[in-house]
Write an enzyme that holds these catalytic residues in place. Structure first.
Site, PDB file in Angstrom:
ATOM      1  N   CYS A 435       0.806  -1.234   0.000  1.00 38.18           N
ATOM      2  CA  CYS A 435       0.000   0.000   0.000  1.00 38.18           C
ATOM      3  C   CYS A 435       0.842   1.289   0.000  1.00 38.18           C
ATOM      4  CB  CYS A 435      -0.920  -0.017   1.192  1.00 38.18           C
ATOM      5  SG  CYS A 435      -0.096  -0.194   2.794  1.00 38.18           S
ATOM      6  N   GLU A 437       4.274  -0.124  -2.160  1.00 38.81           N
ATOM      7  CA  GLU A 437       5.727  -0.121  -2.215  1.00 38.81           C
ATOM      8  C   GLU A 437       6.175  -0.713  -3.549  1.00 38.81           C
ATOM      9  OE1 GLU A 437       3.877  -0.294   1.501  1.00 38.81           O
ATOM     10  OE2 GLU A 437       4.171  -2.104   0.318  1.00 38.81           O
TER      11      GLU A 437
END
Length: 500
Positions: A435, A437
């Site tokens: 969320c 990377e």
């Protein structure tokens, strides 16, 4: 009546997944606690952890739902959330808070609370990783921690928010075991002072492979029993095919599209069960990994688009069945989500730089359009080579307004990875997960390490390092807002506070 694009089987599986209340499952905690009570101190830490996974997969309750084509759950049934007391042990208050909160609750029974109180908490008190981490921190750290300068995170879970490479769809666990043995045989016991530690880690990896193979064998046996008892000839044939799949995976490399998906799912369960990564373990660019199986199976006449889509939708249900493990303490009261942040990339480019959109890419779009689930989180990576048809289809789904797919720029992702030192080929194989990377999949772990409250640090910069909420001097005394004559002075003070 099935909705458009979603057949009756998928509708039923989806309804069970969406409508089953999320609940705590203490079976893993009980099996682990019993095993530690009997064996603690007998083995090295990695071997001990591996043996716990093997014990759990050998004894856990198996769930085999009506109509399922992909099997395996982390807990006893859909929406069951195992706990990980070796990381952070829920208090008696936690067990009540998680069950009673109005939104995003984790139901606990009276029996759960009694088991936690009498067996789980007494054994793990003083042993958890969280307690050991917090005990090692300085008083200044604890003051900042209590004031919310940074939040609880890494001490509540193992490293996560990363993604395996293509091997999670191509490699059987007997193959992993062979590679592990080969590596163990090459250890230099005479000259390498780390040989013992390496051997223990490799031994643990080998035991983990056994654990996954055992889980597959247990499901194979259960499938044969279910097939024997099944009276509907169509369902009987399906269950027998599931049993045939389990003769191959997870022990060996998959031979078909169906087997490749089942292999991935066992790997997903193992990664997220061995130690809670909360979770964001993702299948990566699933269209790239599945296309060779799809093409071979369609050419052989054993797969069509309707079946290929149905199998994807069964996998989507499996993802949705797995709520993110619940936190402890203050974070339990603040952090409210069921989403486990598995993130699937679709499209992009191939390792050689060609357009990565393929037939499975369109099936994944159809799958997310049919299922409309927040888990797994799906995105499309759009490059200069992406076909207009694919972009248009993704936009059709996005404009419906339920949040998927996200849109990412392939070239920007590749440049970010190259700037971080990756090879061009690895950069093209990678993408975004969690969320959100970005990493080179299969060749690095780009793990999330925790959160800092940067706006709070900026606020403290304006008040001479003083925190108005806690009423404490937490930062450096570098001046008040009125003392900074230029933006550069303010920026320099903020950077010093941030570094401190």
């Amino acid at each position: 009546m099935a909705t458009h694009g979603m057949n009756e089987r998928i509708q039923k599986l989806r309804d069970i997944s969406v409508n089953t209340p999320v609940h705590i499952d203490l079976e893993r905690a009980k099996i682990e606690t019993d095993f530690y009570r009997e064996n603690d101190g007998k083995y090295s830490i990695p071997v001990m952890r591996a043996m716990v996974l093997k014990e759990y997969f050998s004894k856990k309750t198996l769930y085999f739902g009506d109509g399922e084509l992909i099997v395996g759950e982390k807990g006893k049934d859909p929406q069951a959330s195992p706990t990980f007391p070796e990381l952070c042990c829920h208090s008696e208050e936690d067990m009540i808070v998680m069950s009673d909160r109005k939104l995003v609750s984790f139901h606990t029974t009276v029996e759960d609370r009694e088991l936690q109180k009498k067996e789980i908490i007494p054994f793990w008190e003083g042993r958890t990783i969280r307690e050991k981490i917090l005990a090692s921190m300085k008083p200044e750290w604890h003051e900042c921690y209590e004031a919310g300068v940074f939040t609880e995170f890494m001490e509540q879970r193992g490293p996560g928010h990363t993604c395996g490479g293509e091997q999670v769809f191509t490699t059987g666990y007997m193959d992993y075991k062979a590679k592990i043995k080969e590596t163990m045989d090459k250890l230099d016991w005479m000259n390498d002072p780390e040989a013992y530690d390496k051997n223990e880690e490799l031994k643990a990896m080998d035991i983990c492979c056994d654990a996954v193979i055992i889980l597959g064998e247990r499901y194979h046996k259960l499938a044969l029993e279910k097939a024997e008892a099944e009276t509907d000839p169509v369902r009987k044939a399906e269950i027998l095919q599931i049993a045939k799949n389990l003769e191959v995976v997870p022990a060996h490399a998959p031979q078909t599209y169906w087997q490749a998906i089942q292999l991935y799912w066992f790997t997903h369960l193992a990664v997220t069960t061995e130690l809670n990564p909360w979770d964001a373990f993702s299948p990566g660019r699933m269209d790239q990994h599945l296309i060779k199986y799809y093409e071979a199976d369609t050419e052989a006449g054993i797969l069509d688009d309707e079946k290929a889509l149905e199998l994807l939708e069964c996998l989507w249900v499996k993802f949705y069945n797995q709520p993110a493990p619940v936190k402890v303490g203050i974070t339990l009261k603040e952090s409210a989500t069921y989403t486990d942040f598995a993130n699937i990339n679709t499209g992009g480019v191939t390792p050689t730089g060609e357009n990565g959109v393929n037939a499975v890419s369109y099936l994944i779009l159809d799958c997310m359009d049919d299922m409309k689930l927040v888990q797994p989180n799906s995105n499309v990576t759009i490059s200069k080579k992406t076909p207009q048809r694919f972009l248009r289809r993704a936009c059709e789904i996005s404009r419906k307004g339920w949040g998927q797919p996200a849109f990412y720029n392939t070239e920007a992702q590749i440049m970010e990875l190259i700037n971080a030192g990756k090879t061009l080929e690895d950069a093209r194989r990678g993408g975004s997960s969690g969320c959100v990377e970005t990493g080179a999949w299969g060749s690095e772990a780009y793990i999330l390490t925790g959160y800092m409250n940067i706006p709070k640090i900026f606020q403290m910069t304006l008040f001479n390092g003083y925190d108005q909420v806690s009423g404490k001097q937490l930062g450096l005394k570098l001046g008040y807002a009125k003392d900074f004559k230029t933006y550069e002075e303010l920026w320099d003070a903020f950077k010093k506070q941030l570094e401190y």
